[in-house]
Design a protein around this motif. Structure first.
Motif, PDB file in Angstrom:
ATOM      1  N   ILE A 170       8.080  10.264   0.728  1.00 33.83           N
ATOM      2  CA  ILE A 170       7.294   9.140   1.249  1.00 33.83           C
ATOM      3  C   ILE A 170       6.370   8.587   0.161  1.00 33.83           C
ATOM      4  O   ILE A 170       6.236   7.370   0.011  1.00 33.83           O
ATOM      5  CB  ILE A 170       6.504   9.553   2.509  1.00 33.83           C
ATOM      6  CG1 ILE A 170       7.458   9.891   3.660  1.00 33.83           C
ATOM      7  CG2 ILE A 170       5.560   8.438   2.941  1.00 33.83           C
ATOM      8  CD1 ILE A 170       6.784  10.533   4.856  1.00 33.83           C
ATOM      9  N   ILE A 210       6.807   4.745  -1.128  1.00 32.96           N
ATOM     10  CA  ILE A 210       5.688   3.805  -0.977  1.00 32.96           C
ATOM     11  C   ILE A 210       5.290   3.246  -2.344  1.00 32.96           C
ATOM     12  O   ILE A 210       5.073   2.042  -2.486  1.00 32.96           O
ATOM     13  CB  ILE A 210       4.484   4.486  -0.279  1.00 32.96           C
ATOM     14  CG1 ILE A 210       4.789   4.700   1.203  1.00 32.96           C
ATOM     15  CG2 ILE A 210       3.206   3.656  -0.459  1.00 32.96           C
ATOM     16  CD1 ILE A 210       3.758   5.552   1.931  1.00 32.96           C
ATOM     17  N   LEU A 249       8.205  -2.826   6.113  1.00 32.19           N
ATOM     18  CA  LEU A 249       8.664  -1.475   5.818  1.00 32.19           C
ATOM     19  C   LEU A 249       7.530  -0.660   5.195  1.00 32.19           C
ATOM     20  O   LEU A 249       7.292   0.487   5.582  1.00 32.19           O
ATOM     21  CB  LEU A 249       9.870  -1.522   4.873  1.00 32.19           C
ATOM     22  CG  LEU A 249      10.419  -0.173   4.411  1.00 32.19           C
ATOM     23  CD1 LEU A 249      10.871   0.681   5.592  1.00 32.19           C
ATOM     24  CD2 LEU A 249      11.563  -0.385   3.424  1.00 32.19           C
ATOM     25  N   LEU A 266       5.835   2.758   6.582  1.00 32.76           N
ATOM     26  CA  LEU A 266       5.829   3.978   5.775  1.00 32.76           C
ATOM     27  C   LEU A 266       4.415   4.506   5.538  1.00 32.76           C
ATOM     28  O   LEU A 266       4.190   5.719   5.539  1.00 32.76           O
ATOM     29  CB  LEU A 266       6.527   3.733   4.433  1.00 32.76           C
ATOM     30  CG  LEU A 266       8.049   3.630   4.480  1.00 32.76           C
ATOM     31  CD1 LEU A 266       8.587   3.165   3.129  1.00 32.76           C
ATOM     32  CD2 LEU A 266       8.676   4.958   4.890  1.00 32.76           C
ATOM     33  N   ARG A 307       3.034   8.003   6.537  1.00 35.80           N
ATOM     34  CA  ARG A 307       2.424   8.859   5.505  1.00 35.80           C
ATOM     35  C   ARG A 307       1.063   9.388   5.976  1.00 35.80           C
ATOM     36  O   ARG A 307       0.754  10.563   5.807  1.00 35.80           O
ATOM     37  CB  ARG A 307       2.267   8.069   4.204  1.00 35.80           C
ATOM     38  CG  ARG A 307       1.450   8.756   3.126  1.00 35.80           C
ATOM     39  CD  ARG A 307       2.205   9.892   2.471  1.00 35.80           C
ATOM     40  NE  ARG A 307       1.466  10.415   1.338  1.00 35.80           N
ATOM     41  CZ  ARG A 307       0.754  11.535   1.354  1.00 35.80           C
ATOM     42  NH1 ARG A 307       0.669  12.244   2.455  1.00 35.80           N
ATOM     43  NH2 ARG A 307       0.134  11.955   0.277  1.00 35.80           N
TER      44      ARG A 307
END
Length: 190
Positions: free
Chosen positions: A19, A23, A59, A63, A67
């Motif tokens: 993640i 990111i 997106l 995310l 996270r």
């Protein structure tokens, strides 16, 4: 030795690492894409890149929320003993600022398209129409949110650059495990 999905006391697990880097790549890519798309002479190409930018923005927002949720349920590994008191205090604040920018930036973009008088629907990855935020459309509001989005983008990328510089400092100058634990996942033996 089997890699762990969750964090241990000394290293991050696969979920956090995946993640984090996803990111990071999207955030930096969004900055580059945003920089290019507003400077193109081809309106068709610019339109397509803007749609991609909006899709990646949603997106990214998802995310970052994932996270943060993962982080709340999965404690970060302890910092190496070589990390000083000032860094131990500044680190969490810097991470909080990163999270804040990574949420504020997509939200400001969503607000921008929501107030636009062009009324172009947002379709993340051409899958569905994303509803606009309940904000009044106007040229003034669009100008305000454009500026906010722009300033947040530049401040966010500066913060990312600082984050990268700190990680590289730890790796190359201090020679501690701060960076490597975000690259090499924990194992079931950690």
């Amino acid at each position: 030795m089997q890699s762990a999905i969750t964090n241990t006391r000394t290293r991050y697990g696969w979920a956090t690492i995946l993640i984090h880097w996803l990111i990071g790549i999207i955030f930096i890519g969004q900055f580059a894409l945003g920089f290019v798309m507003v400077r193109l002479s081809s309106q068709r190409t610019a339109f397509e890149l803007i749609q991609l930018h909006k899709s990646l923005g949603f997106l990214l927002l998802g995310l970052v929320i994932l996270r943060i949720a993962w982080r709340l349920g999965n404690a970060a590994p302890a910092l190496p003993s070589s990390v000083g008191t000032l860094e131990r205090r500044a680190g969490p604040m810097a991470h909080l600022a990163l999270y804040a920018f990574q949420i504020a930036l997509p939200l400001s973009g969503w607000a921008l398209v929501s107030v636009s008088t062009l009324e172009i629907p947002t379709m993340p990855f051409n899958l569905f129409v994303m509803p606009n935020l309940p904000l009044a459309e106007s040229d003034l509001a669009e100008s305000l949110w454009t500026s906010a989005h722009w300033y947040l983008a530049y401040a966010g990328i500066a913060l990312v650059a600082l984050h990268v510089a700190a990680a590289l400092r730890h790796h190359f100058l201090l020679r501690d495990s701060v960076l490597t634990r975000m690259i090499t996942p924990s194992s079931s033996r950690d």
